[in-house]
Scaffold this active site. Sequence first.
Site, PDB file in Angstrom:
ATOM      1  N   GLY A 158       0.875  -1.037  -0.316  1.00 49.87           N
ATOM      2  CA  GLY A 158       0.316   0.008   0.178  1.00 49.87           C
ATOM      3  C   GLY A 158       1.027   1.703   0.174  1.00 49.87           C
ATOM      4  O   GLY A 158       0.282   2.363   0.431  1.00 49.87           O
ATOM      5  N   SER A 159       1.810   1.199  -0.995  1.00 51.60           N
ATOM      6  CA  SER A 159       2.671   2.583  -0.767  1.00 51.60           C
ATOM      7  C   SER A 159       2.143   3.601  -1.495  1.00 51.60           C
ATOM      8  O   SER A 159       2.365   4.889  -1.002  1.00 51.60           O
ATOM      9  CB  SER A 159       4.068   1.984  -1.021  1.00 51.60           C
ATOM     10  OG  SER A 159       4.160   1.295  -2.123  1.00 51.60           O
ATOM     11  N   ASN A 160       1.030   3.224  -2.612  1.00 52.47           N
ATOM     12  CA  ASN A 160       1.213   4.404  -3.335  1.00 52.47           C
ATOM     13  C   ASN A 160       0.100   4.674  -2.641  1.00 52.47           C
ATOM     14  O   ASN A 160      -0.817   5.751  -2.680  1.00 52.47           O
ATOM     15  CB  ASN A 160       0.148   3.508  -4.970  1.00 52.47           C
ATOM     16  CG  ASN A 160       1.468   3.547  -5.938  1.00 52.47           C
ATOM     17  OD1 ASN A 160       1.903   4.722  -6.001  1.00 52.47           O
ATOM     18  ND2 ASN A 160       1.710   2.487  -5.825  1.00 52.47           N
ATOM     19  N   ASN A 209      -5.466   3.039 -12.717  1.00 48.92           N
ATOM     20  CA  ASN A 209      -4.971   1.599 -12.401  1.00 48.92           C
ATOM     21  C   ASN A 209      -3.262   2.712 -12.753  1.00 48.92           C
ATOM     22  O   ASN A 209      -3.026   3.030 -13.577  1.00 48.92           O
ATOM     23  CB  ASN A 209      -5.096   0.379 -12.837  1.00 48.92           C
ATOM     24  CG  ASN A 209      -3.588  -0.555 -13.155  1.00 48.92           C
ATOM     25  OD1 ASN A 209      -3.884  -0.586 -11.772  1.00 48.92           O
ATOM     26  ND2 ASN A 209      -3.227  -1.744 -13.622  1.00 48.92           N
ATOM     27  N   HIS A 250       0.566   0.985 -13.843  1.00 46.94           N
ATOM     28  CA  HIS A 250       1.398   0.043 -13.887  1.00 46.94           C
ATOM     29  C   HIS A 250       2.349   0.393 -13.889  1.00 46.94           C
ATOM     30  O   HIS A 250       2.611   1.471 -14.471  1.00 46.94           O
ATOM     31  CB  HIS A 250       0.839  -0.016 -15.324  1.00 46.94           C
ATOM     32  CG  HIS A 250       1.293  -1.593 -15.084  1.00 46.94           C
ATOM     33  ND1 HIS A 250       1.625  -2.580 -15.652  1.00 46.94           N
ATOM     34  CD2 HIS A 250       2.457  -1.289 -16.364  1.00 46.94           C
ATOM     35  CE1 HIS A 250       2.325  -3.744 -16.092  1.00 46.94           C
ATOM     36  NE2 HIS A 250       2.523  -2.498 -16.694  1.00 46.94           N
ATOM     37  N   ASP A 308      -5.062  -3.710 -18.545  1.00 49.97           N
ATOM     38  CA  ASP A 308      -3.530  -3.361 -18.891  1.00 49.97           C
ATOM     39  C   ASP A 308      -4.157  -1.820 -20.191  1.00 49.97           C
ATOM     40  O   ASP A 308      -3.114  -1.719 -20.795  1.00 49.97           O
ATOM     41  CB  ASP A 308      -2.416  -3.187 -18.798  1.00 49.97           C
ATOM     42  CG  ASP A 308      -1.610  -4.332 -17.205  1.00 49.97           C
ATOM     43  OD1 ASP A 308      -2.212  -3.531 -16.702  1.00 49.97           O
ATOM     44  OD2 ASP A 308      -1.168  -5.052 -17.376  1.00 49.97           O
ATOM     45  N   GLU A 318       6.175   6.643  -8.943  1.00 42.81           N
ATOM     46  CA  GLU A 318       4.892   6.003  -8.808  1.00 42.81           C
ATOM     47  C   GLU A 318       3.666   6.897  -7.729  1.00 42.81           C
ATOM     48  O   GLU A 318       3.266   7.449  -8.719  1.00 42.81           O
ATOM     49  CB  GLU A 318       4.416   4.865  -8.906  1.00 42.81           C
ATOM     50  CG  GLU A 318       4.469   3.726 -10.002  1.00 42.81           C
ATOM     51  CD  GLU A 318       4.534   2.307  -9.399  1.00 42.81           C
ATOM     52  OE1 GLU A 318       2.997   2.000  -8.405  1.00 42.81           O
ATOM     53  OE2 GLU A 318       5.133   1.318  -9.474  1.00 42.81           O
TER      54      GLU A 318
HETATM   55  C1  GRF Z   1       2.774  -0.950  -7.582  1.00 45.08           C
HETATM   56  O1  GRF Z   1       4.367  -0.886  -8.202  1.00 45.08           O
HETATM   57  C2  GRF Z   1       1.844  -0.950  -8.872  1.00 45.08           C
HETATM   58  O2  GRF Z   1       2.489  -0.195  -9.754  1.00 45.08           O
HETATM   59  C3  GRF Z   1       1.720  -1.838  -9.450  1.00 45.08           C
HETATM   60  O3  GRF Z   1       1.482  -2.985  -7.811  1.00 45.08           O
HETATM   61  C4  GRF Z   1       2.594  -2.240  -7.214  1.00 45.08           C
HETATM   62  C5  GRF Z   1       1.700  -1.749  -6.260  1.00 45.08           C
HETATM   63  O4  GRF Z   1       3.365  -1.154  -4.541  1.00 45.08           O
HETATM   64  N1  GRF Z   1       0.328  -2.177  -9.781  1.00 45.08           N
HETATM   65  P1  GRF Z   1       2.565  -0.736  -3.563  1.00 45.08           P
HETATM   66  O5  GRF Z   1       1.913  -1.969  -2.686  1.00 45.08           O
HETATM   67  O6  GRF Z   1       1.105   0.402  -3.715  1.00 45.08           O
HETATM   68  O7  GRF Z   1       3.422  -0.686  -2.625  1.00 45.08           O
END
Ligand code: GRF
Length: 200
Positions: free
Chosen positions: A16-18, A111, A113, A154, A183
């Site tokens: 869940g870093s994003n 999404n 990617h 995708d 990201e």
């Molecule tokens: C990211 O690299 C994203 O591009 C892919 O899954 C990964 C998720 O990473 N779809 P996180 O859980 O947000 O750290």
Amino acid sequence: MTTNKTRIALFCSGSGSNFKALFEAIRNKQLPAEIVLCLSNRARSGAMEFAEQNGIATEHITEKQFGSFDEFAEKMVDRLKEHKIDIILLAGYMRKVPDAVVAAFPERMLNIHPALLPKFGGEGMYGIHVHTAVLEAGETETGATVHFVNEEYDKGEILLQRTVPVLPDDTPETLAARVLACEHALYPDALEKLLTLQRS
Ligand code: GRF
């Protein structure tokens, strides 16, 4: 207090870093949006813990909990309606989103990617496999893509893309870390762009 903030659901399976980057960016950039739900196929994960720590509702929902895939899809749509979700952001969600959910959120699901789509996308292109493939292909640059989600994996329209260099001594792991850092800035920028598009 009345608010017209866009209500966001994050779909996550992993660290869940994003999710964390989006949460911080919404606050720092004062975007007119709020993450109100973390939906996951896993009961425990970094994403689910982060949601709980920050007072964000969680839904652990998997196909196995239901008699059929159609019932699962229907219940997922119901839960999203109950939470009054306006847009869905997929961030490391390791399951196919049911078509019924995609259909219920036209132009309202994104999404991220970890490559420059349409290159290095599709079946089997996830996680470290993406970066291994980029290195094996001898690319000198890669990056990240935020795209709309449609029924084809995708393949939805690209909203925003950003490149990062591939360095001569990169391993899949060093490249993955550089792309992930990209990201964390790209996804908030894409969200901001979507909010602007929706509100214009
Ligand atoms: C990211 O690299 C994203 O591009 C892919 O899954 C990964 C998720 O990473 N779809 P996180 O859980 O947000 O750290």
